[in-house]
Scaffold this motif. Structure first.
Motif, PDB file in Angstrom:
ATOM      1  N   ALA A 152       0.825  -1.216   0.000  1.00 42.05           N
ATOM      2  CA  ALA A 152       0.000   0.000   0.000  1.00 42.05           C
ATOM      3  C   ALA A 152       0.855   1.262   0.000  1.00 42.05           C
ATOM      4  O   ALA A 152       0.386   2.336  -0.373  1.00 42.05           O
ATOM      5  CB  ALA A 152      -0.930  -0.007   1.217  1.00 42.05           C
ATOM      6  N   ASP A 153       2.108   1.159   0.448  1.00 39.85           N
ATOM      7  CA  ASP A 153       3.014   2.306   0.517  1.00 39.85           C
ATOM      8  C   ASP A 153       4.452   1.823   0.308  1.00 39.85           C
ATOM      9  O   ASP A 153       5.260   1.837   1.226  1.00 39.85           O
ATOM     10  CB  ASP A 153       2.867   3.003   1.880  1.00 39.85           C
ATOM     11  CG  ASP A 153       3.676   4.287   1.975  1.00 39.85           C
ATOM     12  OD1 ASP A 153       4.022   4.864   0.920  1.00 39.85           O
ATOM     13  OD2 ASP A 153       3.976   4.700   3.113  1.00 39.85           O
ATOM     14  N   PRO A 154       4.774   1.369  -0.907  1.00 40.96           N
ATOM     15  CA  PRO A 154       6.094   0.773  -1.135  1.00 40.96           C
ATOM     16  C   PRO A 154       7.223   1.802  -1.079  1.00 40.96           C
ATOM     17  O   PRO A 154       7.120   2.886  -1.649  1.00 40.96           O
ATOM     18  CB  PRO A 154       5.977   0.176  -2.532  1.00 40.96           C
ATOM     19  CG  PRO A 154       4.859   0.901  -3.187  1.00 40.96           C
ATOM     20  CD  PRO A 154       3.937   1.359  -2.094  1.00 40.96           C
ATOM     21  N   ASP A 155       8.270   1.459  -0.358  1.00 37.15           N
ATOM     22  CA  ASP A 155       9.487   2.278  -0.294  1.00 37.15           C
ATOM     23  C   ASP A 155      10.468   1.728  -1.332  1.00 37.15           C
ATOM     24  O   ASP A 155      11.515   1.195  -1.005  1.00 37.15           O
ATOM     25  CB  ASP A 155      10.089   2.225   1.115  1.00 37.15           C
ATOM     26  CG  ASP A 155      11.393   3.015   1.221  1.00 37.15           C
ATOM     27  OD1 ASP A 155      11.549   4.020   0.505  1.00 37.15           O
ATOM     28  OD2 ASP A 155      12.265   2.605   2.014  1.00 37.15           O
ATOM     29  N   GLU A 156      10.082   1.810  -2.586  1.00 34.50           N
ATOM     30  CA  GLU A 156      10.903   1.290  -3.661  1.00 34.50           C
ATOM     31  C   GLU A 156      10.752   2.207  -4.863  1.00 34.50           C
ATOM     32  O   GLU A 156       9.644   2.425  -5.348  1.00 34.50           O
ATOM     33  CB  GLU A 156      10.482  -0.137  -4.002  1.00 34.50           C
ATOM     34  CG  GLU A 156      11.417  -0.793  -4.983  1.00 34.50           C
ATOM     35  CD  GLU A 156      11.283  -2.303  -4.979  1.00 34.50           C
ATOM     36  OE1 GLU A 156      11.523  -2.906  -3.925  1.00 34.50           O
ATOM     37  OE2 GLU A 156      10.931  -2.842  -6.029  1.00 34.50           O
ATOM     38  N   PHE A 157      11.883   2.725  -5.312  1.00 36.51           N
ATOM     39  CA  PHE A 157      11.919   3.662  -6.430  1.00 36.51           C
ATOM     40  C   PHE A 157      12.798   3.055  -7.508  1.00 36.51           C
ATOM     41  O   PHE A 157      13.912   2.618  -7.230  1.00 36.51           O
ATOM     42  CB  PHE A 157      12.449   5.017  -5.960  1.00 36.51           C
ATOM     43  CG  PHE A 157      11.679   5.548  -4.785  1.00 36.51           C
ATOM     44  CD1 PHE A 157      10.504   6.260  -4.965  1.00 36.51           C
ATOM     45  CD2 PHE A 157      12.107   5.289  -3.484  1.00 36.51           C
ATOM     46  CE1 PHE A 157       9.779   6.735  -3.879  1.00 36.51           C
ATOM     47  CE2 PHE A 157      11.391   5.762  -2.393  1.00 36.51           C
ATOM     48  CZ  PHE A 157      10.228   6.478  -2.591  1.00 36.51           C
TER      49      PHE A 157
END
Length: 151
Positions: free
Chosen positions: A128-133
Motif C-alpha cells: 500500500a506504501d512501497p518504499d521502492e523507487f
C-alpha cells in the motif's frame, strides 16, 4: 505440536525470470524485531536493476550462482555522491553486502546457472506504501555498461 512452536507456509511467486519468496517479515507472528528476509532466483543473463529505498537498508547474500552487483550513490550529502561500485558475489565469493538507503542497487546473473539471492531488510515491504523507487538498468545518469568485456 510442541507449545510455542510456530510454522509459516511460504508462497512462491514465479515468472519467466525465476522466482521470489518472502521468508520472514517483521509483521509475521513467527518472528519480530527486524524488517524482512527474502529469497529470489534469477536465470543466467537476467539483469534486475536499478532500484533504491528512502527508508530501507538491505543486506544481500548470494548462496548459489554468481552475480555482478552494481551500486550507485544517489545521496547528495554523501562524499561518494554519484559514485558507482561493482561487487562480484556468489558461491565462489561468499559475503554479505550492506546497502544503505539512498544507494541504487541491481545485479546481473553471471555464468550458465541461476543465481539465488537471500536478502534482509530493516523494513517489511508494504504494497500500500512501497518504499521502492525504480531506475532503468541503462539509466544514462548512472551510465553503467552491463556487458562483459574481454581483453
Amino acid at each position: 505440536m510442541i507449545r510455542n512452536v510456530l510454522t509459516k507456509t511460504l508462497i512462491r511467486h514465479s515468472d519467466d525470470r525465476g522466482f521470489f519468496m518472502e521468508l520472514l517479515r517483521e509483521d509475521d507472528e513467527i518472528f519480530n524485531g527486524f524488517g524482512q528476509a527474502s529469497l529470489s532466483l534469477s536465470y543466467p543473463g537476467v539483469i534486475k536493476a536499478f532500484h533504491y529505498h528512502a527508508q530501507q537498508d538491505d543486506i544481500w547474500y548470494f548462496p548459489s550462482g554468481q552475480a555482478q552487483v552494481v551500486l550507485h550513490d544517489l545521496r547528495p550529502d554523501s562524499p561518494t555522491y554519484k559514485q558507482t561500485d561493482v561487487y562480484y558475489m556468489g558461491e565462489l565469493s561468499p559475503y554479505l553486502l550492506f546497502i544503505p538507503r539512498g544507494v541504487a542497487h541491481g545485479y546481473r546473473v553471471l555464468g550458465h546457472l541461476p543465481a539465488t539471492i537471500v536478502y534482509f531488510t530493516n523494513k517489511a515491504y508494504d504494497p500500500a506504501d512501497p518504499d521502492e523507487f525504480r531506475l532503468a538498468y541503462n539509466d544514462p545518469d548512472i551510465g553503467f555498461n552491463w556487458q562483459t568485456r574481454f581483453r
